[in-house]
Design an enzyme around this catalytic site. Structure first.
Site, short mmCIF file in Angstrom:
data_model
loop_
_atom_site.label_atom_id
_atom_site.label_comp_id
_atom_site.label_asym_id
_atom_site.label_seq_id
_atom_site.Cartn_x
_atom_site.Cartn_y
_atom_site.Cartn_z
N LYS A 194 52.91 21.17 65.43
CA LYS A 194 53.18 22.54 65.88
C LYS A 194 54.50 22.63 66.65
O LYS A 194 55.30 23.51 66.40
CB LYS A 194 52.07 23.06 66.81
CG LYS A 194 50.71 23.24 66.17
CD LYS A 194 49.73 23.92 67.13
CE LYS A 194 49.49 23.15 68.43
NZ LYS A 194 48.83 21.84 68.25
N ARG A 245 44.20 28.79 72.86
CA ARG A 245 43.40 27.63 72.47
C ARG A 245 41.91 27.91 72.61
O ARG A 245 41.10 27.04 72.31
CB ARG A 245 43.74 26.45 73.37
CG ARG A 245 44.63 25.38 72.71
CD ARG A 245 44.90 24.35 73.78
NE ARG A 245 45.33 23.07 73.36
CZ ARG A 245 46.60 22.65 73.32
NH1 ARG A 245 47.57 23.49 73.55
NH2 ARG A 245 46.87 21.40 73.01
N ARG A 250 53.51 8.68 69.11
CA ARG A 250 54.47 9.75 69.39
C ARG A 250 55.31 9.39 70.62
O ARG A 250 54.82 8.81 71.57
CB ARG A 250 53.70 11.04 69.63
CG ARG A 250 54.54 12.19 70.08
CD ARG A 250 53.85 13.48 69.80
NE ARG A 250 52.87 13.83 70.82
CZ ARG A 250 52.26 15.00 70.84
NH1 ARG A 250 52.50 15.90 69.91
NH2 ARG A 250 51.38 15.27 71.78
N ARG A 302 53.31 10.06 76.34
CA ARG A 302 52.51 10.90 77.23
C ARG A 302 51.21 10.19 77.58
O ARG A 302 50.61 9.56 76.72
CB ARG A 302 52.21 12.24 76.54
CG ARG A 302 53.34 13.22 76.63
CD ARG A 302 53.16 14.43 75.73
NE ARG A 302 51.82 14.99 75.71
CZ ARG A 302 51.48 16.07 75.00
NH1 ARG A 302 52.40 16.70 74.28
NH2 ARG A 302 50.25 16.52 75.01
N ARG A 319 40.75 14.70 72.83
CA ARG A 319 41.49 15.96 72.60
C ARG A 319 41.15 16.55 71.24
O ARG A 319 41.07 17.77 71.08
CB ARG A 319 43.00 15.70 72.71
CG ARG A 319 43.45 15.54 74.15
CD ARG A 319 44.84 14.95 74.24
NE ARG A 319 45.87 15.79 73.67
CZ ARG A 319 47.04 15.34 73.23
NH1 ARG A 319 47.32 14.06 73.28
NH2 ARG A 319 47.92 16.17 72.75
P1 AMP Z 1 49.96 20.10 74.26
O1 AMP Z 1 51.30 19.72 74.75
O2 AMP Z 1 49.94 21.44 73.55
O3 AMP Z 1 49.31 19.02 73.43
O4 AMP Z 1 49.04 20.31 75.54
C1 AMP Z 1 48.77 19.22 76.41
C2 AMP Z 1 47.58 19.54 77.31
O5 AMP Z 1 47.89 20.69 78.11
C3 AMP Z 1 46.30 19.92 76.58
O6 AMP Z 1 45.55 18.78 76.17
C4 AMP Z 1 45.59 20.71 77.66
O7 AMP Z 1 45.04 19.88 78.65
C5 AMP Z 1 46.74 21.49 78.30
N1 AMP Z 1 46.95 22.77 77.60
C6 AMP Z 1 48.02 23.13 76.83
N2 AMP Z 1 47.88 24.37 76.36
C7 AMP Z 1 46.67 24.81 76.81
C8 AMP Z 1 45.93 26.01 76.64
N3 AMP Z 1 46.40 27.02 75.89
N4 AMP Z 1 44.73 26.10 77.25
C9 AMP Z 1 44.24 25.12 78.03
N5 AMP Z 1 44.87 23.94 78.20
C10 AMP Z 1 46.08 23.78 77.61
#
Ligand code: AMP
Length: 218
Positions: A15, A90, A129, A162, A173
């Site tokens: 994404k 989400r 990654r 990360r 996740r």
């Molecule tokens: P990402 O970088 O999109 O993979 O997000 C990393 C982490 O941030 C996720 O595993 C969640 O813990 C938190 N996070 C990101 N976006 C959201 C969201 N829309 N709602 C809740 N938690 C989020």
């Protein structure tokens, strides 16, 4: 009407990588909720500290925190012409909050690209990654390596793994995605906004499909 795009798909689907390309083609910002949380953590803000409790164990940050953060971000001047949303919404509650925000701001969701990827592929992508410290540019140890190991091609900053890309957290996740985010596929499908993209393909092929399906070819 001002157009927003929601990029949907499991963690590791690509994404972020694809949203950056489409955002630059359309000349609108890419808003990544995960990037905003990580940025806050780096700056040691209260929001960053609160969110990190959930992020590091692969849980979602609570809806009230996330929705307030995104509403504030979408209210800034650079989103006046629309934006690409990457990682938000989400949950169904977040999707409804977004609908309310857009309605109040004479805006709409134009399309929802849904990038589908098999689970085995997701695990390999996430656990290998590499992410850039400065701007969140994304690389993969094998499929998309940086020109110089450990250094971001775009801004020269350090690449790191990360904390939540470690194998145990990755599996959690993906489960969280299945339970809480997958229902949004139906939510947007029922409103005829969903476009399905085969995310198992190489990065450039996924971009080509997106550009064609979103009618962005020049
Ligand atoms: P990402 O970088 O999109 O993979 O997000 C990393 C982490 O941030 C996720 O595993 C969640 O813990 C938190 N996070 C990101 N976006 C959201 C969201 N829309 N709602 C809740 N938690 C989020």
């Amino acid at each position: 009407m001002i157009n927003f795009y929601v990029f949907l798909g499991p963690p590791g689907a690509g994404k972020g990588t694809q949203a950056k390309v489409v955002a630059s083609r359309l000349g609108i910002p890419q808003i990544s909720s995960g990037d905003i949380f990580r940025e806050n953590l780096k700056m040691k803000t209260e929001l960053g500290e609160r969110a990190n409790k959930y992020i590091k164990i692969g849980e979602l940050v609570p809806d009230d925190i996330t929705i307030a953060m995104i509403n504030e971000r979408l209210s800034r001047a650079d989103c006046a012409g629309g934006a690409i949303l990457d990682g938000f919404p989400r949950t169904p509650a977040q999707a409804e909050a977004l609908d309310r925000f857009l309605m109040e701001n004479k805006s709409q969701i134009k399309k929802v690209p849904y990038i589908k990827v098999s689970e085995a592929e997701l695990i390999s992508r996430l656990t290998e990654r590499l992410t850039c410290r400065a701007e969140g540019h994304i690389f993969h140890k094998r499929f998309n390596p940086p020109k110089v190991p450990g250094v971001c091609d775009y801004d020269g900053s350090e690449l790191y793994q990360r904390e939540d890309d470690k194998p145990d957290t990755v599996k959690h996740r993906i489960n969280v995605y299945e339970e809480q985010t997958q229902p949004l596929v139906d939510y947007y499908h029922q409103r005829s906004l969903l476009i399905e993209i085969d995310g198992n393909q190489p990065i450039d092929q996924v971009t080509d499909d997106l550009v064609n399906l979103l009618d962005l070819a020049v």
